[in-house]
Design a protein around this motif. Sequence first.
Motif, PDB file in Angstrom:
ATOM      1  N   ALA A 174      -2.390 -12.817  -4.036  1.00 13.16           N
ATOM      2  CA  ALA A 174      -1.126 -12.078  -4.158  1.00 13.16           C
ATOM      3  C   ALA A 174      -1.195 -10.773  -3.377  1.00 13.16           C
ATOM      4  O   ALA A 174      -2.257 -10.158  -3.283  1.00 13.16           O
ATOM      5  CB  ALA A 174      -0.856 -11.773  -5.628  1.00 13.16           C
ATOM      6  N   MET A 183      -0.988  -6.991  -3.217  1.00  9.28           N
ATOM      7  CA  MET A 183      -1.066  -5.897  -4.199  1.00  9.28           C
ATOM      8  C   MET A 183      -1.258  -4.588  -3.448  1.00  9.28           C
ATOM      9  O   MET A 183      -2.307  -4.377  -2.815  1.00  9.28           O
ATOM     10  CB  MET A 183      -2.204  -6.133  -5.191  1.00  9.28           C
ATOM     11  CG  MET A 183      -1.900  -7.246  -6.196  1.00  9.28           C
ATOM     12  SD  MET A 183      -3.148  -7.372  -7.490  1.00  9.28           S
ATOM     13  CE  MET A 183      -4.495  -8.140  -6.590  1.00  9.28           C
ATOM     14  N   ALA A 184      -0.245  -3.733  -3.539  1.00  5.65           N
ATOM     15  CA  ALA A 184      -0.299  -2.455  -2.841  1.00  5.65           C
ATOM     16  C   ALA A 184      -1.496  -1.656  -3.328  1.00  5.65           C
ATOM     17  O   ALA A 184      -1.747  -1.567  -4.527  1.00  5.65           O
ATOM     18  CB  ALA A 184       0.997  -1.681  -3.081  1.00  5.65           C
ATOM     19  N   GLU A 220      -0.722  -6.068   1.782  1.00  6.05           N
ATOM     20  CA  GLU A 220       0.036  -5.200   0.888  1.00  6.05           C
ATOM     21  C   GLU A 220       1.472  -5.117   1.432  1.00  6.05           C
ATOM     22  O   GLU A 220       1.680  -5.273   2.635  1.00  6.05           O
ATOM     23  CB  GLU A 220      -0.549  -3.793   0.903  1.00  6.05           C
ATOM     24  CG  GLU A 220      -2.016  -3.720   0.576  1.00  6.05           C
ATOM     25  CD  GLU A 220      -2.554  -2.330   0.876  1.00  6.05           C
ATOM     26  OE1 GLU A 220      -2.381  -1.464   0.024  1.00  6.05           O
ATOM     27  OE2 GLU A 220      -3.119  -2.121   1.960  1.00  6.05           O
ATOM     28  N   MET A 221       2.411  -4.831   0.547  1.00  9.33           N
ATOM     29  CA  MET A 221       3.793  -4.637   0.974  1.00  9.33           C
ATOM     30  C   MET A 221       3.862  -3.528   2.027  1.00  9.33           C
ATOM     31  O   MET A 221       3.252  -2.479   1.884  1.00  9.33           O
ATOM     32  CB  MET A 221       4.571  -4.246  -0.284  1.00  9.33           C
ATOM     33  CG  MET A 221       5.860  -3.580  -0.111  1.00  9.33           C
ATOM     34  SD  MET A 221       6.570  -3.371  -1.752  1.00  9.33           S
ATOM     35  CE  MET A 221       5.786  -1.869  -2.304  1.00  9.33           C
ATOM     36  N   GLY A 244       1.594 -15.158 -11.838  1.00  6.56           N
ATOM     37  CA  GLY A 244       1.662 -14.381 -13.075  1.00  6.56           C
ATOM     38  C   GLY A 244       0.624 -14.855 -14.071  1.00  6.56           C
ATOM     39  O   GLY A 244       0.662 -16.001 -14.531  1.00  6.56           O
ATOM     40  N   MET A 260      -0.614 -18.466  -7.064  1.00  8.78           N
ATOM     41  CA  MET A 260      -0.970 -17.192  -6.435  1.00  8.78           C
ATOM     42  C   MET A 260      -1.601 -16.301  -7.503  1.00  8.78           C
ATOM     43  O   MET A 260      -1.090 -16.212  -8.621  1.00  8.78           O
ATOM     44  CB  MET A 260       0.286 -16.532  -5.859  1.00  8.78           C
ATOM     45  CG  MET A 260       0.033 -15.163  -5.267  1.00  8.78           C
ATOM     46  SD  MET A 260       1.542 -14.396  -4.628  1.00  8.78           S
ATOM     47  CE  MET A 260       1.594 -15.056  -2.966  1.00  8.78           C
ATOM     48  N   VAL A 261      -2.717 -15.660  -7.129  1.00  7.28           N
ATOM     49  CA  VAL A 261      -3.473 -14.868  -8.101  1.00  7.28           C
ATOM     50  C   VAL A 261      -3.508 -13.406  -7.663  1.00  7.28           C
ATOM     51  O   VAL A 261      -3.843 -13.105  -6.517  1.00  7.28           O
ATOM     52  CB  VAL A 261      -4.924 -15.401  -8.207  1.00  7.28           C
ATOM     53  CG1 VAL A 261      -5.737 -14.560  -9.192  1.00  7.28           C
ATOM     54  CG2 VAL A 261      -4.921 -16.861  -8.625  1.00  7.28           C
ATOM     55  N   GLY A 262      -3.165 -12.512  -8.588  1.00  7.89           N
ATOM     56  CA  GLY A 262      -3.217 -11.081  -8.309  1.00  7.89           C
ATOM     57  C   GLY A 262      -4.337 -10.409  -9.076  1.00  7.89           C
ATOM     58  O   GLY A 262      -5.504 -10.423  -8.668  1.00  7.89           O
TER      59      GLY A 262
HETATM   60  C1  LIG Z   1      -1.352  -2.777  -8.381  1.00 11.53           C
HETATM   61  C2  LIG Z   1      -0.377  -3.864  -8.012  1.00 11.53           C
HETATM   62  C3  LIG Z   1       0.261  -3.818  -6.798  1.00 11.53           C
HETATM   63  C4  LIG Z   1       1.199  -4.806  -6.445  1.00 11.53           C
HETATM   64  N1  LIG Z   1       1.788  -4.766  -5.205  1.00 11.53           N
HETATM   65  C5  LIG Z   1       2.643  -5.763  -4.826  1.00 11.53           C
HETATM   66  C6  LIG Z   1       3.188  -5.800  -3.504  1.00 11.53           C
HETATM   67  O1  LIG Z   1       2.901  -4.962  -2.640  1.00 11.53           O
HETATM   68  N2  LIG Z   1       4.050  -6.817  -3.211  1.00 11.53           N
HETATM   69  C7  LIG Z   1       4.381  -7.779  -4.137  1.00 11.53           C
HETATM   70  O2  LIG Z   1       5.167  -8.691  -3.825  1.00 11.53           O
HETATM   71  N3  LIG Z   1       3.859  -7.776  -5.376  1.00 11.53           N
HETATM   72  C8  LIG Z   1       2.990  -6.799  -5.732  1.00 11.53           C
HETATM   73  N4  LIG Z   1       2.411  -6.845  -6.969  1.00 11.53           N
HETATM   74  C9  LIG Z   1       2.688  -7.976  -7.863  1.00 11.53           C
HETATM   75  C10 LIG Z   1       1.632  -9.076  -7.684  1.00 11.53           C
HETATM   76  O3  LIG Z   1       1.696  -9.635  -6.379  1.00 11.53           O
HETATM   77  C11 LIG Z   1       1.853 -10.195  -8.712  1.00 11.53           C
HETATM   78  O4  LIG Z   1       3.138 -10.749  -8.524  1.00 11.53           O
HETATM   79  C12 LIG Z   1       1.726  -9.716 -10.153  1.00 11.53           C
HETATM   80  O5  LIG Z   1       0.635  -8.831 -10.307  1.00 11.53           O
HETATM   81  C13 LIG Z   1       1.594 -10.877 -11.139  1.00 11.53           C
HETATM   82  O6  LIG Z   1       0.488 -11.669 -10.824  1.00 11.53           O
HETATM   83  P1  LIG Z   1      -0.946 -11.530 -11.589  1.00 11.53           P
HETATM   84  O7  LIG Z   1      -0.678 -11.661 -13.050  1.00 11.53           O
HETATM   85  O8  LIG Z   1      -1.774 -12.620 -11.011  1.00 11.53           O
HETATM   86  O9  LIG Z   1      -1.461 -10.157 -11.254  1.00 11.53           O
HETATM   87  C14 LIG Z   1       1.497  -5.858  -7.344  1.00 11.53           C
HETATM   88  C15 LIG Z   1       0.828  -5.886  -8.583  1.00 11.53           C
HETATM   89  C16 LIG Z   1      -0.100  -4.921  -8.927  1.00 11.53           C
HETATM   90  C17 LIG Z   1      -0.792  -5.014 -10.247  1.00 11.53           C
END
Ligand SMILES: Cc1cc2nc3c(=O)[nH]c(=O)nc-3n(C[C@H](O)[C@H](O)[C@H](O)COP(=O)(O)O)c2cc1C
Length: 328
Positions: free
Chosen positions: A17, A19-20, A42-43, A203, A224-226
């Motif tokens: 995923a 993650m900024a 990152e975005m 998610g 997709m894993v964040g």
């Molecule tokens: C610190 C942080 C930064 C994130 N930045 C972005 C981003 O830049 N673009 C985006 O689409 N989602 C962003 N997300 C959301 C993640 O891509 C993802 O959709 C969300 O964390 C849920 O997935 P997870 O439970 O696997 O973390 C961010 C999440 C976190 C925690």
Amino acid sequence: MAVYLADTSIDPPVLLAPMAGITDRPFRDLVARFGAGLVVSEMVASQEMVEAKASVRARAELGFGQARTAVQLAGREAHWMAEAARIAEAQGARIIDINMGCPAKKVTTGLSGSALMRDLDHATGLIEAVVGAVSVPVTLKTRLGWDDALRNAAALACRAEAAGVQMITIHGRTRCQFYKGAADWAAIAEVVEAIGIPVIANGDITGPDTARRALAASGAAGVMVGRGIQGRPWALAEIAAALHGGAEPDIPAGDDLVDLVAGHYQAMLSFYGTALGLRVARKHLGWYMDGAGTPAALRRAILTAPRPETVIALIPDALAAAPERRAA
Ligand SMILES: Cc1cc2nc3c(=O)[nH]c(=O)nc-3n(C[C@H](O)[C@H](O)[C@H](O)COP(=O)(O)O)c2cc1C
């Protein structure tokens, strides 16, 4: 098993995923080394990218030679998004991803990110502009809706598909949930049924078990894993091996784990320079130490050390108690 977007394949369909502040170039490289279907930058704010602020361009830096990288763009205005997409493609992006999921107030008050779910006509215009600007596949990442009264991911997905988007990732929460509660994987099924292009479930997926359950509930083509990969850059490879066969990743322990963490640390210092690198590295070091059960005093010493040499010297002790294998 693989997901195909024109002539680009995402194989295995297990994605990192965006993650900024986390999925920067050094981390993406590390995750890709273990194996990932796709890693996403990152975005990147589209207008700033076009206006070429150095820090913004750096965030989008693609890792040439790293074939499986998408660049994620955020923005509100079609011409900035289209121009930024052209720049990213020229730099080597294989996929352009559009952010329509970010819940942060500073993004949604600029009517970007998930705020676009409240104005599907505007969102569609933006998608059309990006698709028209590049020849690489365009994908979209969004949420279930703005809030419980506006769960319109399927309607947005239909419009996006008609506009030429080739894959959609759905984070199973609404914008107003931010990160609270549990991701609703079953609700993603409505999007899967509404469109013909691949849907990726996102998610709360942290390992093989949650990945299997998310796929079963949603019918999605991939995951997709964040947050689940923080401190565990091998997590995608573990999921891919369990769900799609292939070799189990070699999860590092002992000296190998020390080498991995020290290598990641050095890569961050080289990428950002020492002053900024020291600060950026702290969250990653913190996650590695969470996994290792590092004693509090040692943890504090590492996270406050003003010199990289001190950190490097302390890493072996910090990881000494790490288990052979960590559960997801
Ligand atoms: C610190 C942080 C930064 C994130 N930045 C972005 C981003 O830049 N673009 C985006 O689409 N989602 C962003 N997300 C959301 C993640 O891509 C993802 O959709 C969300 O964390 C849920 O997935 P997870 O439970 O696997 O973390 C961010 C999440 C976190 C925690």
